[in-house]
Design a protein around this motif. Structure first.
Motif, short mmCIF file in Angstrom:
data_model
loop_
_atom_site.label_atom_id
_atom_site.label_comp_id
_atom_site.label_asym_id
_atom_site.label_seq_id
_atom_site.Cartn_x
_atom_site.Cartn_y
_atom_site.Cartn_z
N LYS A 42 151.39 103.49 76.10
CA LYS A 42 151.50 102.03 75.93
C LYS A 42 152.92 101.59 75.60
N ALA A 43 153.29 100.44 76.16
CA ALA A 43 154.56 99.80 75.81
C ALA A 43 154.24 98.54 75.01
N TYR A 44 155.09 98.26 74.03
CA TYR A 44 154.93 97.09 73.15
C TYR A 44 156.25 96.34 73.12
N LYS A 45 156.23 95.16 72.49
CA LYS A 45 157.49 94.45 72.26
C LYS A 45 157.91 94.67 70.81
N ASP A 46 159.20 94.90 70.58
CA ASP A 46 159.65 94.99 69.19
C ASP A 46 159.85 93.58 68.65
N ASN A 47 160.31 93.45 67.40
CA ASN A 47 160.37 92.09 66.84
C ASN A 47 161.51 91.24 67.40
N ILE A 104 158.47 102.00 74.24
CA ILE A 104 157.32 102.81 74.69
C ILE A 104 156.98 103.79 73.56
N PHE A 105 155.67 103.95 73.28
CA PHE A 105 155.22 104.79 72.16
C PHE A 105 155.00 106.24 72.62
N ARG A 106 155.84 107.13 72.13
CA ARG A 106 155.74 108.59 72.29
C ARG A 106 155.54 109.09 73.74
N PRO A 107 156.28 108.55 74.72
CA PRO A 107 156.04 108.99 76.11
C PRO A 107 156.43 110.44 76.35
N ASP A 108 157.34 110.98 75.51
CA ASP A 108 157.75 112.38 75.68
C ASP A 108 156.56 113.32 75.48
N GLU A 109 155.64 112.93 74.58
CA GLU A 109 154.44 113.75 74.37
C GLU A 109 153.53 113.71 75.60
#
Ligand code: COI
Length: 356
Positions: free
Chosen positions: A77-82, A88-93
């Protein structure tokens, strides 16, 4: 941030479809962003990486993956920062896990640069599709399929790696009702339960459909030998809080997907000082804890599902009803902690945030 040398050919869409995207009404997996990534594997090498407008594929009816299921995928999942920038959350994993899946399915490894930098380019181009709302995200679906036109049974000599993305709201909007499945089996030692092979999901549809007709959201699968030890919910890993201990099935037997949300949750709980046990958990142990009033919270974790509470668990004809999920402290804490990290409201002390 590493400097990338990846050469990505980009063909932009003529007219964006972003006006079809209503941030206040996002369903899971219904609408796809403007662009997709495609990279083919031929003659033993990965070819040119391309970002192109989202389009249909054309395959021969004799293409290998259609017949023998040489097909694997990931969920990120990708999110927007503030500041409104996508992360993107932990894509390397996911990249690591996708290559574990590739190895088990006798498919070629995907180089880190193609996966990570290709994804970064794709999210950059479609950054307007990353929702800014708290409970929404851009779901990223990398996948690889065997594309040789050949119906003999042997590994394909051609593959396609692709990434599509789709704005996503909550997978479940309410706490779930779960039926403990003791007939159909998802995984056993030596099988493919620990990877994201398409077939693992295809085979779970029939038993899941049967319980949906009985008013349940999902099934909790048990081991294939004694039908006694809980494994996972098919689209989610599972956690129980018994007394002050958090329990989740261990991943030592190659039967359970090593979920990235699962691992994040375990890390956060241990850092908070909570006792987390990864081990075999029998359904009898859960029932006994329930009867003794010690089953405090239960939830599923996954990329799509994030953290979803379990309000009802049925095993044979025994129903366990967990009261007032909205008052559960650990789940509420975990949800907030993860949301704060994903939206960069908290310092990224774990290195989980991949900037686009
Ligand atoms: C995910 O959580 O990303 C999954 O892949 C589960 C499901 C949507 C297939």
């Amino acid at each position: 941030m590493k400097t990338s040398t990846l050469d990505v050919h980009i063909t932009r869409i003529e007219k964006s479809r972003i006006n079809q995207f209503d941030p206040d009404n996002i369903q899971f997996g219904k609408l796809y962003s403007d662009h997709m990534l495609v990279c083919n594997y031929e003659n033993g090498i990965w070819q040119q990486v391309e970002v192109v407008p989202f389009h249909n594929f054309s395959f021969s009816p004799a293409t290998t993956f259609i017949h023998y299921g040489q097909a694997i995928f990931e969920g990120i999942k990708a999110y927007k920062d503030n500041n409104g920038n996508p992360i993107i959350f932990r894509p390397d994993e996911n990249w690591r896990r996708m290559n574990v899946s590739a190895l088990r399915m006798d498919m070629p490894e995907i180089p880190e640069e193609i996966f990570m930098e290709g994804m970064r380019e794709l999210i950059k181009i479609d950054s307007a599709w990353v929702p800014s709302t708290e409970s929404a995200s851009l779901y990223i679906r990398p996948f690889m399929v065997a594309t040789e036109e050949f119906i003999g049974v042997r590994p394909s000599e051609k593959y396609m790696f692709s990434i599509i993305t789709s704005p996503a709201g909550p997978y479940y909007s309410k706490p779930m009702s779960i039926y403990v499945q003791d007939k159909y089996v998802r995984a056993f030692a030596g099988g493919t339960g620990y990877i994201k092979a398409a077939g693992n999901y295809g085979m779970s549809m029939y038993p899941a459909h049967q319980v949906k007709n009985m008013g349940y959201n999902e099934i909790l699968l048990t081991d294939g030998i004694e039908h006694k030890y809980v494994q996972e919910i098919g689209t989610m890993n599972v956690f129980f809080i018994i007394g002050n201990t958090v329990l989740t099935p261990d991943i030592e037997h190659d039967t359970i997907l090593p979920g990235i949300t699962r691992e994040s949750v375990i890390s956060l709980l241990r850092e908070k000082g909570m006792k987390v046990e990864e081990r075999q958990i029998s359904i009898d142990e859960i029932e006994e804890a329930y009867k003794a009033g010690q089953l405090k919270e239960a939830f599923g974790t996954g990329t799509a599902a994030s953290i979803t509470m379990i309000a009802r668990l049925t095993y044979k004809d025994h129903e366990m009803t967990l009261r007032d999920p909205e008052t559960w402290e650990t789940v509420a804490w975990l949800k907030k902690e993860l949301a704060d990290i994903r939206h960069c409201r908290k310092e990224d002390t774990h290195g989980w945030i991949f900037k686009v």
